[in-house]
Design an enzyme around this catalytic site. Structure first.
Site, short mmCIF file in Angstrom:
data_model
loop_
_atom_site.label_atom_id
_atom_site.label_comp_id
_atom_site.label_asym_id
_atom_site.label_seq_id
_atom_site.Cartn_x
_atom_site.Cartn_y
_atom_site.Cartn_z
CG HIS A 262 -1.85 1.14 1.32
ND1 HIS A 262 -3.18 1.07 0.97
CD2 HIS A 262 -1.65 2.43 1.72
CE1 HIS A 262 -3.75 2.26 1.15
NE2 HIS A 262 -2.85 3.10 1.61
CD GLU A 263 1.33 3.61 3.68
OE1 GLU A 263 1.49 4.69 3.07
OE2 GLU A 263 0.27 3.34 4.31
CG HIS A 266 0.21 6.20 -0.68
ND1 HIS A 266 -0.77 6.92 -1.31
CD2 HIS A 266 -0.42 5.54 0.34
CE1 HIS A 266 -1.95 6.70 -0.70
NE2 HIS A 266 -1.76 5.87 0.30
CD GLU A 292 -5.79 5.30 0.23
OE1 GLU A 292 -4.85 6.10 0.40
OE2 GLU A 292 -5.97 4.30 0.93
ZN ZN Z 1 -3.20 5.17 1.72
#
Ligand code: ZN
Length: 497
Positions: A262-263, A266, A292
């Site tokens: 997830h990160e 980003h 996101e």
């Molecule tokens: Zn996030």
């Protein structure tokens, strides 16, 4: 570009502001990772000073003259885009009076304290007065910012520029109608208890594996790093200094695996801006929802796919032989994609997650308009939870007190998560069409073609277009739920009756 005198002054002020904001980013990262316990009050003061300086340099009257002057001198496309994004931020900062900003800051810190206390007491009552105060200040702020009769729009604009309730509500309402019956049908397929329960997943092995995933995704460790924090996040000071954090739990490999994916999503976005945009507001995502979309794409569309685990499961098992040696890929994959009607948003799966968001969105709209009172909020929460997910919280901690967002007085933030999920599905579908053999590539652990497609179609554009325009340019369509629903049906519908 030959720069006029006004543009030169404006540009150097903008760079100064980017530098201040980078240093603030470093302070925040440090606060969440390595700051010694007793240093927190001092750090809060330091950051307050920097924020004050930032605000002062942003709203400065001379800046307005330089903007007008630069526009009169004539701007090229990039110059116009930069000025547009800059003015957006400056105008919002100038519209809200200093007294209101200070009152909000006080109400936020009181809100978080009251929320923590209420959670300990497992009762909403103690938090109600703080929430009431925050709501009234946010209404005031929305009016100061300006809107066309829909206060929520003014707050939503802060996270999702260009998005409006009139555009968002029909999409989220239709999405909820599609999702509720699917959640009921697919929930609790698969074992609730993972076959590895009670086993240990050594920290060092998990850490190594997350670094490998990030490297394979193309995250540049010469321009970023990964550390640990209680709540994983992505921050940093500059596109060449991107800080990711993750969380390792020795009893459960999922927080580290999916936290890093997830990160990492980003992080790739932050590292994908063009050097010519560095130190300008163009080296930024146009919205929280689009940011996101990048994390959800890597975490879910890639990281919970069959193809991905075909390649990575044998490698993970090799790293964690004692915990996973006798667990077949099929059993692991079933746990990765277990659907359940849980009460807690942060534990929700891909099918139910957006229902948690729709619930919050509707309650926020009603709270802000005054249609729902704070006193009636816990009951409304329970009633909507039952209607959308078929479950009812036993207490307020499992219900209305579960997220910190309202304790900060953040209204308008939740929808960005749903937008991220919808944009992620659309972008992934477009990448699949464009790349032709994406599943085969993922199945061989070749993640760079996807990274490169995202770089070209999303990251390198920075903040030149608003989020929906950017998605339309990349996929041929704006905000819609068809790609997302189609993805769920393909993955969960087959063979689950
Ligand atoms: Zn996030």
């Amino acid at each position: 570009m030959r720069m006029g005198a006004h543009l030169e002054k404006l540009k150097s002020r903008i760079q100064e502001l980017r530098d201040l904001s980078g240093v603030l980013g470093l302070c925040t990262w440090d606060q969440e990772t390595y700051l010694p316990e007793r240093a927190h009050p001092a750090r809060a003061e330091q950051m307050g000073t920097l924020q004050g300086l930032y605000h002062e340099r942003l709203v400065d009257d001379r800046v307005g003259e330089w903007v007008a002057g630069a526009e009169a001198e004539g701007l090229d496309d990039d110059g116009r885009a930069m000025v547009r994004v800059f003015i957006w931020e400056r105008d919002r900062a100038r519209r809200v009076p200093g007294d209101l900003v200070r009152a909000l800051a006080l109400a936020q810190s009181a809100g978080v304290t009251a929320w923590r206390q209420a959670r300990e007491e497992k009762s909403f009552t103690g938090f109600a007065p703080s929430l009431e105060r925050l709501l009234s200040l946010r209404r005031e702020q929305a009016d100061a910012l300006g809107h066309d009769g829909q206060r929520y729009d003014a707050l939503l604009e802060g996270y999702e520029p260009g998005m409006r309730v009139a555009r968002l509500s029909p999409v989220l309402d239709a999405l909820a109608l599609e999702l509720a019956p699917r959640a009921a049908k697919w929930a609790d397929a698969g074992e609730a208890v993972p076959p590895w329960r009670g086993r240990r997943f050594p920290d060092a092995a998990q850490w190594r594996f997350t670094l490998r995933l990030l490297r394979d995704m193309g995250f540049d460790f010469a321009a970023g790093r990964q550390d640990r924090s209680i709540h994983p996040f992505t921050g940093g000071t500059h596109p060449l200094d991107v800080r990711l954090t993750t969380k390792v739990d020795e009893g459960n490999p999922f927080p580290a695996l999916f936290g890093s994916l997830h990160e990492g999503g980003h992080g790739l976005y932050e590292q994908g801006f063009q050097p010519r945009d560095f130190r300008t507001p163009l080296a930024a995502a146009p919205s929280m929802g689009l940011h996101e979309s990048q994390s959800r794409l890597w975490e879910n569309l890639v990281g919970r796919s069959r193809a991905f685990w075909r390649h990575y499961y044998p490698l993970l098992r090799h790293e964690l032989p004692e915990a996973l040696g006798d667990v077949p890929e099929e059993a692991f994959f079933a746990q990765v994609n277990r659907v359940s009607r849980s009460l807690v948003r942060t534990e929700a799966d891909e099918v139910t997650y957006n229902l948690h968001i729709v619930l919050r969105y509707h309650l926020e709209l009603r709270l802000l308009s005054g249609d729902l009172t704070v006193a009636d909020l816990p009951e409304a929460w329970k009633e909507r939870m039952q209607a959308l997910l078929g479950v009812t919280p036993r207490n307020d901690v499992e219900g209305v007190l579960q997220d910190i967002h309202w304790a900060w007085g953040e209204f308008g933030y939740f929808p960005t998560y749903a937008l991220g999920n919808l944009y992620a599905a659309s972008l992934f579908a477009a990448a699949r069409r464009a790349l032709g053999h994406l599943d085969d590539e993922l199945g061989r652990g070749e993640l760079l073609p996807l990274r490169d497609w995202l770089r070209e179609n999303v990251h390198q554009l920075g903040y030149r277009l608003n989020a929906e325009e950017l998605v339309r340019r990349a996929t041929g369509q704006g905000l819609q739920d068809r790609d997302f629903i189609g993805y769920l049906d393909e993955k969960f519908g087959a063979g689950r009756g």
